[in-house]
Design an enzyme around this catalytic site. Structure first.
Site, PDB file in Angstrom:
ATOM      1  N   GLU A   1      33.930 124.119-112.573  1.00 45.99           N
ATOM      2  CA  GLU A   1      33.209 125.242-111.955  1.00 45.99           C
ATOM      3  C   GLU A   1      32.024 125.632-112.820  1.00 45.99           C
ATOM      4  OE1 GLU A   1      35.264 128.608-110.505  1.00 45.99           O
ATOM      5  OE2 GLU A   1      37.011 127.491-109.809  1.00 45.99           O
ATOM      6  N   LEU A   2      31.055 124.766-112.933  1.00 45.48           N
ATOM      7  CA  LEU A   2      29.955 124.998-113.857  1.00 45.48           C
ATOM      8  C   LEU A   2      28.791 125.732-113.194  1.00 45.48           C
ATOM      9  CD1 LEU A   2      28.474 124.529-116.570  1.00 45.48           C
ATOM     10  CD2 LEU A   2      27.796 122.271-115.684  1.00 45.48           C
TER      11      LEU A   2
END
EC number: 3.2.1.8
Length: 390
Positions: A310-311
């Site tokens: 989840e960057l």
């Protein structure tokens, strides 16, 4: 995602089981290191998704390459191609149902030179799939899974057990340990079976730790303590033995990372099915932890895969040339940390464009966190990602 309050996330994974027999539709049938079956059921063809993963998909052999020899075509521009060239399985993005009416966005989302994987942001969560106990709805999730399958992209399921976005019937119930165990098992089994064979991985348990490394006092922990994690993992493995299962919640070294490290060791010691750890990585530009690579490496040393799942890297608005340059460096450093650890299999950004980012609604005055701007124009961050994989 609708909202996400902690900076990082953690995942626990089930390994793909090598099977020598004929593979059914949607099953893996090839890829680098694959030792299972390479023959697909009648009506399906072993289709190369990338050099690491081939899948049985309906179609004709003329559009595919042999699974045992994916070929050595030259890598063209694009983040997925850059990731594969660096030895990774995928570069992916989260997405959600409301933006599927945006044709330009969907075209970019479906560009497999940019994205080899997609993750539904909200449509697989508990409140979306089981709003009433025992009544399941999969329409929105099906839309995104079918899009990924059509595009021959890997699809990551997100998420089965999380303390947020729970339906009222579950969150407000007064459950015994036996009752809550059955609820977790029933939910996990039903949801995972619905998409069995179509997904590459599941984010099974999301954000089990507080920032100080203690277990989050969720309804699951209150009733079952740490046992709920293994319960969910075992149910997921039984429902789809071929899908990888992840457990989430960290970025750099620290108390939370230590808690997760100990959890993974304990799960492995008790024989629970854990194959990977997910690094959530909702980061702040200019404050990215320098210990990300060391953190990834410590989990790799436990014998599990790692993925950055989840960057995004936010900044205080308005964006300036100097802030965008810093963000470019930050993205490059995070990607490089993954590249440098062989067990880090891929990276997922939390959506493509600032137009649909969750950041401004949760952190007022902050945003511009993604590699494409609100007009779907590439930002310096995009070049930072490419440089990180180089």
């Amino acid at each position: 995602m609708t909202f996400r309050l902690s900076v990082a996330l953690l995942s626990v994974a089930l390994a793909l089981s090598p099977i020598a027999a004929q593979q059914q539709e949607w099953a893996q049938c090839g890829g680098s290191g694959w030792t299972g079956g390479t023959t697909c059921a009648t009506g399906t063809v072993c289709t190369v998704v990338n050099q690491w993963y081939s899948q049985c998909i309906r179609g004709t052999a003329s559009s595919t390459t042999s699974a045992s020899n994916p070929g050595s075509t030259s890598v063209s521009a694009g983040l997925q191609n850059a990731a594969v060239k660096a030895g990774k399985l995928y570069f992916g993005t989260a997405t959600d149902n409301p933006m599927q009416t945006d044709q330009a966005y969907v075209a970019l989302l479906s560009n497999t030179s940019e994205f080899g994987s997609i993750t539904p942001g909200n449509s697989m969560k508990w409140d979306a799939t089981e709003p009433t106990r025992g009544t399941f709805t999969f329409t929105n999730g099906d839309t995104l899974v079918n899009l990924g399958v059509k595009n021959k992209q890997l699809v990551r399921g997100h998420t089965l057990v999380w303390h947020n976005q729970l339906p009222g019937w579950l969150e407000n119930g007064q459950w015994t340990a036996a009752e809550l165990t059955k609820i977790i098992q029933d939910h996990t089994t039903t949801v995972v079976k619905h998409w069995a064979g179509k997904l590459y991985a599941w984010d099974v348990v999301n954000e089990p730790f507080e920032e100080d490394g203690t277990y989050r006092d969720s309804i699951f922990y209150k009733v079952l303590k740490t046992e709920y994690i293994a319960i969910a993992l075992r149910a997921a493995r039984a429902a789809d033995p071929k899908v990888k299962l992840y457990d989430y919640n960290i970025d750099g070294l620290g108390s939370k990372s230590t808690g997760m490290y100990n959890l993974v060791k304990n799960l492995k010691a008790q024989g629970a099915p854990i194959d990977g750890v997910g690094i959530q990585a909702h980061l702040i530009s200019g404050s990215v932890p320098s210990s990300i690579q060391a953190n990834i490496q410590q989990f790799a040393d436990l014998g599990v895969d790692v993925a950055i799942t989840e960057l995004d890297i936010r900044m205080t608005l308005p964006a300036t040339a100097a802030k965008l340059a810093q963000q470019k460096t930050d993205y490059q450093n995070v990607i490089k940390a993954c590249k440098n650890v062989k067990a880090c299999v891929g990276v997922t950004i939390w959506d493509i464009t600032d137009k649909y980012s969750w950041i401004p609604s949760v952190f007022p005055g902050q945003g511009a966190a993604l590699p494409w701007d609100e007009n779907l124009k590439k930002k310096p961050a995009y070049d930072g990602i490419v440089a990180g994989f180089a």
